[in-house]
Design a protein around this motif. Sequence first.
Motif, PDB file in Angstrom:
ATOM      1  N   ALA A 652     120.745  10.033  -4.612  1.00 18.13           N
ATOM      2  CA  ALA A 652     120.621   8.573  -4.655  1.00 18.13           C
ATOM      3  C   ALA A 652     121.991   7.910  -4.724  1.00 18.13           C
ATOM      4  O   ALA A 652     122.220   6.857  -4.107  1.00 18.13           O
ATOM      5  N   TRP A 654     124.777   9.096  -3.441  1.00 21.71           N
ATOM      6  CA  TRP A 654     125.388   9.199  -2.108  1.00 21.71           C
ATOM      7  C   TRP A 654     124.781   8.174  -1.149  1.00 21.71           C
ATOM      8  O   TRP A 654     125.497   7.555  -0.345  1.00 21.71           O
ATOM      9  N   ALA A 655     123.461   7.966  -1.257  1.00 21.05           N
ATOM     10  CA  ALA A 655     122.821   6.952  -0.406  1.00 21.05           C
ATOM     11  C   ALA A 655     123.331   5.562  -0.744  1.00 21.05           C
ATOM     12  O   ALA A 655     123.575   4.741   0.151  1.00 21.05           O
ATOM     13  N   SER A 658     126.734   5.139   0.714  1.00 24.28           N
ATOM     14  CA  SER A 658     126.665   4.952   2.168  1.00 24.28           C
ATOM     15  C   SER A 658     126.259   3.527   2.530  1.00 24.28           C
ATOM     16  O   SER A 658     126.662   3.001   3.576  1.00 24.28           O
ATOM     17  N   ARG A 659     125.470   2.878   1.671  1.00 26.52           N
ATOM     18  CA  ARG A 659     125.053   1.497   1.922  1.00 26.52           C
ATOM     19  C   ARG A 659     126.094   0.482   1.484  1.00 26.52           C
ATOM     20  O   ARG A 659     125.904  -0.713   1.689  1.00 26.52           O
TER      21      ARG A 659
END
Length: 851
Positions: A652, A654-655, A658-659
């Motif tokens: 979560a 890392w996501a 990325s956002r």
Amino acid sequence: MGWLPLLLLAVAVAVLWRRVSALERRVREFKVGRAAHFAVPAQPLREPLPATPAAPAPAPADDAVQAEDAARADEAAQAADTAADDGADDVAPRAREWLPTVARVDFEDLFGRRLPIWAGGVALAAAGFFLVRWSIDQGLLTPAVRVALAGLFGLALLGGAEAAYRWRARVADPRVAQALAGAGLATLYAAFYLAGTGYGLIGSTLAFLGLAGVTAAAIALSYRFGVPSAVLGLVGGFAAPALVGAEAPNPALLSIYLALVTAGLAHTGERQQRPWLAMAALAAGLGWGAVLLLAAPGTPDGWALGAYLVLLGAVIPALAGERAAVPPPVRAAVAGLAALQLAALVRLGGFGALEWGLYLLLGGALAWSGWRAPALRAANAVAAAVGVALLALWPDPSPAAFAAVAAAFLAIFALVPLLHLGRRDGLPLDAAQAGGAALGVGAVAVAHFGAVLPAAPHPLLAAALLALALVPSAAVLLGERVRPAPDGAEWLVAQVAAALLAIGAAAQLLPPDALAWTAAGATILAAWRAPRLGGAVGTFALLAALWALGPLGRWLEASGFALVGDALQVGDLPAPRDVPLYLLPAVAAGAGWALLAPPSRHRGALVAVTGGLAVVAAHVLFRHGFAALVGDDFVATGIMQRALWEVLLLAAAWAAWSRGWGRGARILAAAALAHFAWFALILHNPLWSAQAVGPLPVVNALLPAYGAGLAALWLLRRWLPAEPAILRWAIDAALMASLVLLALSLLRHAFAGSLLAAVPIGQGEDLLRSLLGIALAVGFLLWGARSGERSWRIGSLALMLGAVLKVFLVDAAGLAGLARIASFMALGFSLIGIGWFYTRQLRVPGRAAAT
């Protein structure tokens, strides 16, 4: 009757005290004006004139001029006194023009001219009392003659006051007329008191009417003679019912009398700009209302007290308009006290139609006064609040009676403020009153005729709540016409009321399990279509969050015990169905509010709370799913369960990174690291806790368990800023410590098997641990040399030093022969090699400087 002269003397002393204070203030003003009048500039305004011959001495005729100036100054001082006593503001400026020319106001003027007049008035009043007392003691006159003489003496004093007023130019001091009028009124009060109570010459009704007539005369004479008459009217008017002391008083007549006295004195205070008189009259009237309240219920004349309280709370304070002597806050307080007394009357009277009609009459009078004077609308809001409480105290009302009273209540306290808003002369208080009244009636209706979460649908109550929700909704819409962007606590009250009533209506129709998603859907819809209505959006979101409090509390309780070492079991967590029914609606509401509403200063806190609820929901689902697939045996599955949860947190993070959500990514990575450090390394480390790691020597649960922690440290090292440097050093130290523990755990697994703490450590394993430390130190040194990180090189030296100390102090003590020789040879060559390698690294150009 010995206390009555003392009471009147105390009143006279109070009046004299006020006059002396005013005189002292006037003397101070005079001194300041005289100093300014005789002030000389510090420097000349122009060049000095040439010397001129000395002027001749003044002629003797100048004494006449000085005498004339003194006379004019004395006349001005008297004019100023007259203006202060009669409230004439136009006389004082003319009088102050002469004040700077007065030489001084001395002791002789104060105690020789001013105070003796008031003392003479008090003496005349005392003379009247003592004359009556003397006649009683001597037995010279019959009671009727005594009363008649007292009345004639009082009338004579009033006649003298009128003569002094008409010939005020010759008397040249208004205090003479005031003193005579005060003494005459006091004597007349005593005459009627003696005739009715003392001697029984007349009935209590006639005595009461006589005292009322004297009170009316005092109020009327206060316009002519000033403060003393007003004070006597105040004291005597409200003391008259107590002085008469009838055994069976007539509540209706007494209420009418008190209403007339209060109205007259309040109006007099307003006309004469004496706020203290009006406020004292209202306070005394409320006091009498509290006294009568104890006797009026249960009697046929209870309506009279109700009407009196209506007049006292609404009509009398509103007669003067917005420029009344009594300020609006005081009038609001008077209305609130009158409403409380009326509420007590309604309750003691059994909540009958008459009592409710009187209270609604008070509300209507307050609404009328607020229509005329917007400053008086606060009083109507106070009465509305008291009325809601009174509706709540109504025991077992019938639906028809409650509906009739509630409709009239809303018409007065809710629709009238809406009319103000519709006419564009509304105040923020009007919106708050309309919303609060509708919400209060709705809440009381639910308490009397339903439930917050009924077992069966209640369509009629739902329709009533939905209709009530239209009132604050209209207030919000009309408020936007008055102010383009309405804000403030008053407008928020209307928005909150509309949201609560809407959800309350839904609660009467929908099953309880659907209400959380109803509130979440309302939050998203309101944030999307009306984001400016932050109060309504926040209320819907808060209602959605309230449904999550139960599961959240259970999760917090279980997690709290887990933090102190008690293993967290699936049975301690909320049920899986609680997540979609209660937790996820709160997450959806918070996310919708944060994403759709305009940015605000509270958005960060909202995102944090929403993210926390999302993590809780994910953790509950994860634990139930993991237990269903793998099992809930803490010893067998604890390591893998913790490792998998930490991996999910890192995914979560890392996501989020990325956002572009850097802060959220760092928070999630830090949460994964904290979970690893506390639960995997400290509380439930396999080295000292019963945790199965698996049978295979290297490919076991240790690699994912430590891999999650090492990954969290690596991500934080990348995502955190380079400064301060101590933060990077701390992360590198944590990485090295984790690698050492992983290596020691793998070595321990080779000797102990799946349960690392089940088998004691042997001598061979202990020696290998020392060699492992040396090998790791060499590896840290190589990595530090390759990456140029000084922290790793220093870490390698620290680890090497620890290994050397262990060999010398622990391992060598248990070895003998060739084993001891071999160990020391290996240690020596290792130390030499590390030293040689470290020296080469420091000699590399550019690295020594950095070091």
